[in-house]
Design an enzyme around this catalytic site. Structure first.
Site, PDB file in Angstrom:
ATOM      1  N   HIS A  59       0.570  -1.289  -0.064  1.00 53.12           N
ATOM      2  CA  HIS A  59      -0.200  -0.070   0.062  1.00 53.12           C
ATOM      3  C   HIS A  59       0.814   1.145   0.068  1.00 53.12           C
ATOM      4  CE1 HIS A  59      -3.199   2.825   0.921  1.00 53.12           C
ATOM      5  NE2 HIS A  59      -2.597   3.362   2.004  1.00 53.12           N
ATOM      6  N   ARG A 104       4.234  10.646  -5.878  1.00 53.12           N
ATOM      7  CA  ARG A 104       5.854  10.819  -6.016  1.00 53.12           C
ATOM      8  C   ARG A 104       6.099  10.142  -7.471  1.00 53.12           C
ATOM      9  NH1 ARG A 104       5.264  10.346  -0.444  1.00 53.12           N
ATOM     10  NH2 ARG A 104       5.896   8.328  -0.516  1.00 53.12           N
ATOM     11  N   GLU A 135     -10.551   1.804   3.603  1.00 54.64           N
ATOM     12  CA  GLU A 135      -9.220   1.453   3.632  1.00 54.64           C
ATOM     13  C   GLU A 135      -9.505   0.207   4.688  1.00 54.64           C
ATOM     14  OE1 GLU A 135      -5.976   4.962   3.489  1.00 54.64           O
ATOM     15  OE2 GLU A 135      -6.360   4.363   5.321  1.00 54.64           O
ATOM     16  N   GLU A 173      -8.396  -2.700   6.880  1.00 53.00           N
ATOM     17  CA  GLU A 173      -7.375  -2.720   7.883  1.00 53.00           C
ATOM     18  C   GLU A 173      -8.045  -3.848   8.923  1.00 53.00           C
ATOM     19  OE1 GLU A 173      -5.997   0.965   9.389  1.00 53.00           O
ATOM     20  OE2 GLU A 173      -6.376   2.149   7.638  1.00 53.00           O
ATOM     21  N   GLN A 223      -8.185  15.075   2.077  1.00 52.00           N
ATOM     22  CA  GLN A 223      -6.573  14.770   2.440  1.00 52.00           C
ATOM     23  C   GLN A 223      -5.444  15.438   1.853  1.00 52.00           C
ATOM     24  OE1 GLN A 223      -6.187  10.423   2.388  1.00 52.00           O
ATOM     25  NE2 GLN A 223      -4.361  10.435   3.640  1.00 52.00           N
ATOM     26  N   LYS A 225     -10.041  12.234   7.839  1.00 53.17           N
ATOM     27  CA  LYS A 225      -9.780  10.943   8.622  1.00 53.17           C
ATOM     28  C   LYS A 225     -10.959  10.751   9.665  1.00 53.17           C
ATOM     29  CE  LYS A 225      -6.458   8.421   6.307  1.00 53.17           C
ATOM     30  NZ  LYS A 225      -6.636   7.060   5.659  1.00 53.17           N
TER      31      LYS A 225
END
Length: 424
Positions: A142, A151, A208, A210, A249, A262
């Site tokens: 991830h 990036r 997400e 998790e 975000q 979040k």
């Protein structure tokens, strides 16, 4: 660790289907209420909840060191705070009571009928009161995917990523259970090419996938917890959905990280599967290169082999399986996360929650967020009804499931399901 309640040969006198998440080898703890019972603790077995308040008040749990009223409460904190030595005895005793060879409850019809509550009659509540919540960023797949998107491939991981479990302190008050509706959040957005931000409703709402562990012991301020000691602090695990507004975000996260994107909501599955129940499903984690600092080194298998799935269900439509992955892909394990959290002397509280970070595999079908699955919206998902999704739409339900399989035993976490509603 030899825990008798994990014996794969055990069978219960309660009927448990082969597809059930809750065989006698699981016995997860939760908090429930019904039309006729106030909130209290229970254990899942098949399609039933074993009422722990009833068992305790009627002598079935005598001799285990349990204080009066420990189960007749809105949260599990008082119980799990007794420590794993006692909670393990309780789980073993429950296993004995449910064993098909044990007549204590099996042949006591009045007690059996009062102690067993059909799950369909119950409303599941938050299992613990959460004093503190930390969200980690511990899955290499991830982190690499996100780094590549924002990036480039050569600099996908930040220089610190393989030296420490990156994390941040999240908002504990907005963690909600399965079944709660999630309202689309609002905040500042800065569309591509715009000169200045605007205020509006998030258009890039995401989930997400998790897991999260819950602590059951305090260390006291100034006292680090080692990777060896961490096992005694980790009571159990839940599925965790860290809802994320990607457009909010993207604008706000520099320089201090997630905030409004979040804090509007996270959600958890209501049954806490104990670390004891997961013991047979431990597995090796990925090799950590470069070698980590001594306080993060550990011995033995500290990852868990847990199959995870995410489904997306548009309102009134079929469920669409959009992600299949596994918890074993975590680069940093729970023991390392807890050791890093406390190495500076941070004090733990009973009921603290520590989320893993998004769990993704290497292949596209194993990505644990819409951000990755649609690759930042450039590759929309095709749904069964012909619709496409770049991110979540109002009316969509996100369903998460997790289970372990070994030696003929299948145990799971129950379902984590929440639906998206328009912003208020």
């Amino acid at each position: 660790m030899n825990i008798k309640a994990n014996d794969p040969s055990l069978k219960s006198w309660v009927m448990v289907s082969a597809e059930s998440d809750f065989p006698i080898q699981n016995l997860p703890f939760g908090v429930f209420k019904t039309d006729y019972l106030t909130a209290g603790a229970g254990v899942a077995i098949g399609e039933y909840i074993l009422d722990l308040t009833y068992l305790h008040e009627n002598g079935f749990l005598d001799g285990l060191g349990l204080p009066s009223g420990v189960f007749n409460q809105q949260y599990l904190n008082s119980f799990i705070g007794l420590g794993k030595k006692i909670t393990r005895k309780v789980r073993n005793r429950i296993s004995e009571l449910l064993n098909r060879e044990n007549e204590e409850l099996r042949d006591n019809k009045p007690a059996r009928e009062l102690a067993l509550i059909p799950i369909k009659e119950a409303v599941m509540l938050m299992p613990v009161n959460i004093p503190n919540y930390t969200d980690f960023y511990s899955n290499e797949h991830h982190a690499t995917h996100v780094g590549e998107m924002f990036r480039d491939k050569e600099n996908a991981l930040m220089p610190n990523w393989k030296h420490l479990p990156v994390g941040y302190h999240g908002r504990a008050s907005s963690i909600v259970p399965s079944g709660a509706n999630i309202h689309r959040p609002k905040g500042q957005l800065k569309p591509q090419g715009a000169d200045k931000p605007l205020f509006g409703t998030s258009k890039r709402l995401d989930f997400e996938l998790e897991m999260a562990f819950i602590t059951c012991k305090e260390n006291g301020m100034g006292n680090p917890v080692s990777t060896v000691e961490a096992d005694e602090y980790i009571f159990g695990f839940v599925l965790f959905n860290d809802w994320s507004a990607r457009d909010i975000q993207f604008w706000e996260y520099v320089p201090l990280g997630p905030f409004l994107a979040k804090s509007f909501a996270s959600s958890i599955s209501p049954w806490v599967v104990t670390a004891d129940a997961l013991e047979p499903f431990r597995t090796k984690g990925p090799e950590q290169i470069p070698e980590v600092l001594p306080y993060l080194q550990y011995a033995g298998d500290k990852n868990y082999d847990i199959d995870l799935e995410v489904y997306l269900q548009p309102e009134g439509e079929e469920e669409n399986l959009i992600c299949s992955t596994n918890f074993k892909y975590m680069y940093w394990n729970a023991n390392q996360q807890l050791a890093h959290q406390t190495v500076n002397g941070c004090n733990l509280k009973v009921g603290d929650m520590y989320a893993s970070g998004t769990i993704s595999g290497a292949e596209p079908g194993s990505y644990g967020s819409m951000l990755e699955l649609s690759w930042k919206g450039t590759k929309p998902l095709k749904l069964k009804n012909g619709e496409e999704r770049k991110f979540l739409e109002d009316g969509d339900a996100v369903i998460m499931k997790g289970c372990c399989k070994k030696n003929g035993v299948r145990l799971g976490f129950g379902e984590l399901r929440n639906r998206i509603l328009p912003g208020k």
